[in-house]
Design a protein around this motif. Structure first.
Motif: not given
Length: 460
Positions: A89-92, A94-95, A122-123, A188-189
């Motif tokens: 989910i974090i990667i998504c 960000f993308l 990402g979506m 995100i953080p």
């Protein structure tokens, strides 16, 4: 030593601050997912004018983005079942936020399409993982409503995009939609610090301390400790093997295909409407502002369908509600193609939202809960990926229909066909082979569950 089935503790738990935290983050993430998906259709009239795009070119760009979402669902869902849903989910996030910003900064349609494609990856990976985690961390009694309710965020994201299109874009530029879509990049953080990882992920890696920490938040009076037996050997065994293969084992193959048919048809309708509704209504004689107001009504219908359908699903079951919504959709889309009364058109658009995205929002937790916990992200991800094929085809097919010169409203009648096929898909689901967990009895110290055909007692 107590024997604890961790996931069943969650199923029997009562809604508290921990569940609310998971809900709010999923609501937030899916809200921006809905915003990102809707903003292309909202900004499309201005984009077509600025870059001198034909209807076919605009439809193709929309389809490329949806192809990126399919790639994201295919690749990132199985990865999440192996390496952690929170991590994916974090990667998504960000993308889709970083490359949405890049799309807004693009100087031409070629660069825009490339940036939009990467954002869409990402979506595509975000939704199945949010659904899986929300399903995993929802108390059984509120699960249908909670998992469905996170999609209110999806609809509100669409409403926000429409309002910006109505009041802010005319004063600025269509790119403002894409700048706003980058907001998740800043959060995100906080997500990393606050959001929990999947229990099944921790169990498969024998991280008992993490399991105990989460269970004591889920059920504060449970007094769970690392001395309890969490059946780690079972979790380790369940976590082995290729997740995609498991979609077709233990008599799940027939239902897997049935789900794919239903989701394929649903996404054809949902993304066809999201992409072309403002333009169809504008071509039917409404002003651009009025056309965007229809988009808001569509989103309101999605919210109503999700909430009312989620409540009813908890009472009479998912399948009865889903079949009823799609049958309502058949009547709605045929009526939309022939009616001229403005008030009735608004009402029918409202019903259209309930019977497309509203139904999809209920179908997703139904599909997720059908599969065992260790492959839920994969099951949902692959259903979404197959559905994305429908979403890819829809914008271009409707564009091809519109360039023939027919009455634009006749495009609505074509949605009746996938509505009927979605009904058939859900009627073919073999629920007896699913892994639904059902609370049988809850009485003081004993909580009894049935999962599939296996009965278990938790002493708490």
């Amino acid at each position: 030593m107590r024997t604890i089935v961790a996931q069943d503790v969650v199923s029997a738990s009562k809604f508290n601050r921990f569940h609310l935290l998971v809900f709010l983050w999923c609501f937030y993430a899916i809200g921006f997912d809905g915003f990102d998906i809707a903003m292309y259709g909202v900004g499309l009239p201005w984009m077509m004018e600025e870059w001198n795009l034909s209807a076919l070119q605009a439809g193709a760009v929309g389809s490329y983005s949806l192809f990126g979402m399919m790639v994201g669902a295919l690749v990132l869902a199985p990865v999440a079942d192996k390496f952690g849903r929170k991590n994916v989910i974090i990667i998504c996030m960000f993308l889709f936020s970083a490359f949405t910003l890049a799309a807004g900064l693009s100087p031409n349609i070629t660069m825009f399409t490339i940036m939009r494609f990467i954002a869409a990856i990402g979506m595509g990976g975000l939704m199945p993982n949010c659904i899986s985690l929300m399903t995993e961390y929802s108390p059984k009694k509120q699960r249908a409503l909670l998992v469905g309710a996170i999609y209110i965020g999806y609809a509100l994201g669409g409403i926000l995009a429409s309002l910006i299109g109505m009041y802010l874009v005319p004063q600025t530029d269509w790119r403002v939609l894409y700048y706003i879509g980058a907001i998740p990049l800043l959060t995100i953080p906080f997500f990393i610090k606050q959001f929990p990882e999947s229990l099944s992920y921790y169990l498969a890696r024998q991280q008992v301390g993490k399991v105990v920490e989460i269970l004591n938040k889920v059920k504060p009076d449970g007094n769970f400790s690392e001395k309890d037996d969490y059946q780690l050997h079972t979790a380790l065994k369940d976590g082995k093997g290729f997740p995609v293969k498991k979609l077709f084992t233990n008599k799940r193959a027939f239902t897997t295909i049935a789900f794919w048919i239903a989701i394929f048809c649903t996404m054809m309708m949902a993304y066809g409407l999201n992409t072309w509704l403002p333009k169809i209504m504008q071509s039917s004689g409404f002003s651009l502002t009025s056309s965007l107001s229809f988009n808001i009504m569509l989103c309101v219908g999605q919210i109503a369908g999700t909430l009312i359908g989620g409540y009813l699903a908890g009472k009479i079951g998912y399948r009865k509600v889903l079949v009823s919504l799609y049958l309502m959709g058949v009547v709605t889309f045929i009526a939309l193609s022939i009616t001229t009364n403005v008030a009735l058109v608004y009402f029918l658009i409202f019903l259209g939202g309930a019977s497309t995205v509203g139904a999809m929002n209920l179908g997703n937790p139904y599909i997720t809960e059908f599969y065992p916990r260790e492959i839920r992200a994969t099951g949902m991800g692959y259903a979404q990926a197959i559905g994305r094929i429908g979403s890819i085809l829809a914008p271009t097919l409707i564009a091809m229909l519109l360039v023939t010169g027919i009455d634009p409203k006749m495009a609505f009648a074509t949605f009746a066909v996938p509505s009927i096929l979605a009904v058939l898909g859900y009627l073919l689901v073999q629920e007896k082979y699913g892994s639904f967990d059902k609370v049988v009895e809850e009485n003081g110290m004993n909580e009894e569950f049935i999962e599939g055909e296996n009965k278990r007692i938790i002493q708490s």
